[in-house]
Enzyme design. Structure first.
Site, PDB file in Angstrom:
ATOM      1  N   ASP A   1      42.576 -35.808  56.934  1.00 17.40           N
ATOM      2  CA  ASP A   1      42.064 -34.948  57.267  1.00 17.40           C
ATOM      3  C   ASP A   1      41.174 -34.151  57.075  1.00 17.40           C
ATOM      4  O   ASP A   1      42.198 -33.615  56.041  1.00 17.40           O
ATOM      5  CB  ASP A   1      42.667 -34.016  58.735  1.00 17.40           C
ATOM      6  CG  ASP A   1      42.488 -32.755  59.260  1.00 17.40           C
ATOM      7  OD1 ASP A   1      41.240 -32.841  59.195  1.00 17.40           O
ATOM      8  OD2 ASP A   1      42.669 -31.856  59.762  1.00 17.40           O
TER       9      ASP A   1
ATOM     10  N   GLU B   1      36.112 -33.554  64.802  1.00 20.91           N
ATOM     11  CA  GLU B   1      37.136 -33.448  64.053  1.00 20.91           C
ATOM     12  C   GLU B   1      37.180 -33.870  66.087  1.00 20.91           C
ATOM     13  O   GLU B   1      38.362 -34.037  66.030  1.00 20.91           O
ATOM     14  CB  GLU B   1      37.479 -32.543  63.475  1.00 20.91           C
ATOM     15  CG  GLU B   1      37.194 -32.684  61.692  1.00 20.91           C
ATOM     16  CD  GLU B   1      36.509 -30.683  61.453  1.00 20.91           C
ATOM     17  OE1 GLU B   1      36.882 -29.835  61.792  1.00 20.91           O
ATOM     18  OE2 GLU B   1      37.119 -31.235  59.969  1.00 20.91           O
TER      19      GLU B   1
ATOM     20  N   LYS C   1      35.712 -27.231  50.943  1.00 26.23           N
ATOM     21  CA  LYS C   1      34.359 -27.502  52.362  1.00 26.23           C
ATOM     22  C   LYS C   1      33.524 -26.641  52.297  1.00 26.23           C
ATOM     23  O   LYS C   1      32.673 -27.363  52.597  1.00 26.23           O
ATOM     24  CB  LYS C   1      35.962 -27.936  53.232  1.00 26.23           C
ATOM     25  CG  LYS C   1      34.510 -29.037  54.495  1.00 26.23           C
ATOM     26  CD  LYS C   1      36.260 -29.007  55.539  1.00 26.23           C
ATOM     27  CE  LYS C   1      35.570 -29.530  56.925  1.00 26.23           C
ATOM     28  NZ  LYS C   1      36.184 -29.816  57.797  1.00 26.23           N
TER      29      LYS C   1
ATOM     30  N   ASP D   1      38.683 -25.067  68.428  1.00 28.78           N
ATOM     31  CA  ASP D   1      39.653 -25.375  66.887  1.00 28.78           C
ATOM     32  C   ASP D   1      39.471 -24.039  66.607  1.00 28.78           C
ATOM     33  O   ASP D   1      39.103 -23.376  65.379  1.00 28.78           O
ATOM     34  CB  ASP D   1      39.291 -26.450  66.256  1.00 28.78           C
ATOM     35  CG  ASP D   1      39.644 -26.875  65.068  1.00 28.78           C
ATOM     36  OD1 ASP D   1      40.407 -25.924  64.528  1.00 28.78           O
ATOM     37  OD2 ASP D   1      39.439 -27.439  64.326  1.00 28.78           O
TER      38      ASP D   1
END
Ligand code: AMP
Length: 618
Positions: free
Chosen positions: A23, A187, A87, A211
């Site tokens: 992850d 994800e 990211k 999330d």
């Protein structure tokens, strides 16, 4: 067949080699594997430390790189040399992020707004791919240290909303870190796998994955059917997360103490200390009603009730996103079968309660929300490695799959080396008036003519209501499920008539046969291309003959004798050329016939229009 696909996917015949799940998060990253004995997914960690590796990279004056907790310590003291949230820059140009530059305390280069961003540290420049590769390298080394074995292969997760450029950037980062990235997984898909969702092929479910992490929020609506995860919609806010809760607590305390925000900004050490206290308070209040702490001799107090009031607007924002995501998916809250919680901030009781209330069902929160995505990635990795015997998620199709079209040509629907599961569909039509049936022949192979490929199945779509040629819309769809079973469906969209057939694709095909089929397609490539061109020319010629024939029958009365004779001669010449092996000759004859018929066709069309207009007021 399963064996072959997996071998190609992993590039090796041995299956002992470990494939890790990673992850690669905005705030934290981690690695997970399937425990060789318990067969359960576990996040890797050194003794007594956390499995989470902060996604922070620090460069010292000599260009040495540190990653993780050690790098995080420099965030406040050396902001120019400490890169967080790389990211957020993946696959982005400066233009994409210019609204949010104040967020980054390091130097993001803005000289060329169109090309991909770079980050400057000292006199060196780093791309987001470089930066992510440092994090991945650290994760790889950690895993190798803990497992005491080389780690070269990985499955890496990305947000469902990542575009191709961002996915490719993630792949490149893996490569740069010395990892063979076998698959990029969404994800929310990984999170669902961690709850065992999608592991049984009969399962049909609609899942909401909520999330809420440290700095980002997203909601994804997924559908699983036949072992295929499909993302129906995504929504969210890339600048909303647990950090905002911490900041709201800080603000509250400052208000209580009568300290201005400017004063806070002026004292970096104090700012960092109070922010850490705020996070500690938030975490404490996830299980308690009251928090009390000390900072520089002052008491800091906050109750759960106050915190909830502070958080409420943020929760409302996430619910607005859920509403939008459902709307985009064409669904209502009650249509969702499972709600999966991901991200550390979903531990906040108010978040859990509100989301559960919104969807009208208890949320799935038993898997650690920080680790769930990596755990799911490990499950996916294990499936790819062929270790999970119950699920055979085949990786790729070894040969192309398609149907026969006019003239015996292969029309590829799912190309060789496509991911499995997979689906594809295309529309076809009839070429004869009143045609009531359509033969669907399914083939496998790389050659242009179906006669050189392997026939897998054939069926007839019957009962198409009478319509002129070209009007029916027959949608042929291919669906290969996780078991490699190919389901072919043909449906006439205007009438709804449909037919389905199940094919065990690639059954009985040995390695040698597969190899021979691939080799044949290479050795025969040239002649195949020539044949395809000839067949296409013939089909075009035949179709022109047919429409001309129909036109003459209908309009003979409006044509002169010369026109009729000239047309008949050109049709004959075309007919003859079709029987020969010369595609250029056919094209010439098609042209000639078109040249002859075009003028009278236009004349008759004009006449028809003026007749239709007569008597109408213009
Ligand atoms: P993630 O990005 O998924 O690692 O989530 C990190 C965020 O979760 C941070 O903002 C943490 O402060 C927050 N977090 C972790 N544990 C808890 C907890 N028990 N209660 C509330 N927030 C938490």
């Amino acid at each position: 067949m399963a064996k072959i696909a997996i071998n190609i996917a992993t590039g090796s015949l041995q299956q002992q080699e470990i494939i890790v799940g990673i992850d690669l998060g905005t705030t934290n990253s981690l690695v997970a594997i399937i425990h060789p004995e318990t067969k359960m997914p576990i996040a890797l960690k050194e003794h007594n430390s956390s499995s989470l590796v902060p996604s922070v990279v620090h460069f010292d004056a000599y260009g040495n790189v540190t990653v993780g907790e050690a790098a995080k310590n420099f965030l406040l003291t050396e902001p120019q040399n400490t890169i967080f949230s790389a990211k957020r820059l993946m696959g982005k140009s400066y233009n994409d992020i210019k609204e949010n530059t104040s967020f980054f305390s390091y130097k993001v280069i803005d000289d060329n707004t169109q090309s991909l961003v770079k980050v400057q540290v000292g006199n060196k420049f780093y791309s987001p791919v470089d930066l992510s590769s440092f994090i991945l390298k650290e994760l790889k080394q950690r895993a190798e240290h803990i497992l005491k074995t080389p780690v070269n292969k990985a499955v890496i997760t990305v947000p469902a909303y990542f575009n191709d450029a961002q996915r490719q950037a993630t792949r490149d980062a893996g490569k740069l870190a010395g990892l063979d990235v076998l698959r990029i997984v969404n994800e929310p898909t990984a999170a669902s796998l961690a709850y065992g969702l999608g592991l049984h092929k009969e399962e049909e479910k609609t899942i909401a994955v909520y999330d809420l992490g440290g700095g980002t929020f997203d909601i994804s609506i997924l559908k699983i059917s036949n072992g295929i995860f499909e993302v129906l919609s995504t929504n969210g806010d890339t600048y909303l997360g647990g950090d905002d809760i911490d900041n709201s607590i800080v603000k509250y305390w400052l208000q209580q103490a009568g300290i201005s925000e400017d004063e806070l900004k002026a004292n970096k050490e104090f700012a960092q200390a109070i922010r850490l206290k705020a996070e500690a308070a938030k975490i404490h209040l996830s299980n308690n009603d009251h928090f009390e702490g000390m900072l520089n001799g002052d008491k800091l107090i906050i109750t759960k009730e106050t915190l909830q009031a502070l958080i409420q607007p943020m929760v409302d924002k996430t619910i607005a996103s859920c509403i939008n995501a459902l709307k985009d998916a064409g669904l209502k809250p009650k249509d969702i079968n499972v709600v999966v919680m991901v991200g550390g901030s979903t531990r906040v009781p108010l978040v859990k309660e509100s989301i559960s209330k919104f969807f009208g069902r208890p949320v799935n929160d038993t898997v650690n929300p920080d680790e769930i995505v990596a755990l799911g990635a490990a499950i996916q990795a294990d499936i790819l490695a062929g270790n999970n015997k119950e699920v055979l998620l085949l990786d790729i199709t070894p040969l192309s799959l398609g149907i026969e079209t006019m003239g015996g040509l292969m029309d590829v629907m799912i190309p060789r080396n496509s991911k499995i599961p997979n689906k594809a569909s295309r529309q076809y039509t009839t070429y004869k008036d009143g045609q009531s049936g359509m033969k669907i022949s399914v083939f496998q192979g790389e050659r242009d003519m179906v006669k050189d490929n392997r026939k897998l199945a054939e069926f007839n779509l019957t009962g198409i209501p009478g319509m002129p040629a070209g009007l029916p819309k027959v949608e042929v769809s291919f669906l290969i499920n996780a078991d490699g079973i190919l389901v072919v469906k043909a449906k006439e969209l205007r009438s709804g008539v449909e037919q389905t057939i199940e094919v065990k694709a690639q059954q009985d095909l040995s390695d040698e046969e597969l190899e021979k089929m691939l080799l044949d397609s290479i050795t025969h490539a040239k002649e195949d291309i020539a044949t395809r061109a000839l067949v296409e020319a013939r089909t075009e010629g035949e179709q022109l003959l047919e429409t001309t024939e129909k036109f003459i029958q209908k309009n003979a009365a409006h044509l002169t004798k010369e026109e009729l004779m000239e047309t008949a001669a050109a049709m004959q010449a075309l007919q003859l050329s079709i029987t020969m092996e010369d595609k250029d000759l056919i094209h010439t004859k098609v042209e000639t016939l078109n040249d002859i018929s075009r003028p009278f066709a236009e004349r008759i069309m004009d006449q028809a229009i003026s007749t239709a207009m007569k008597g109408k007021a213009v």
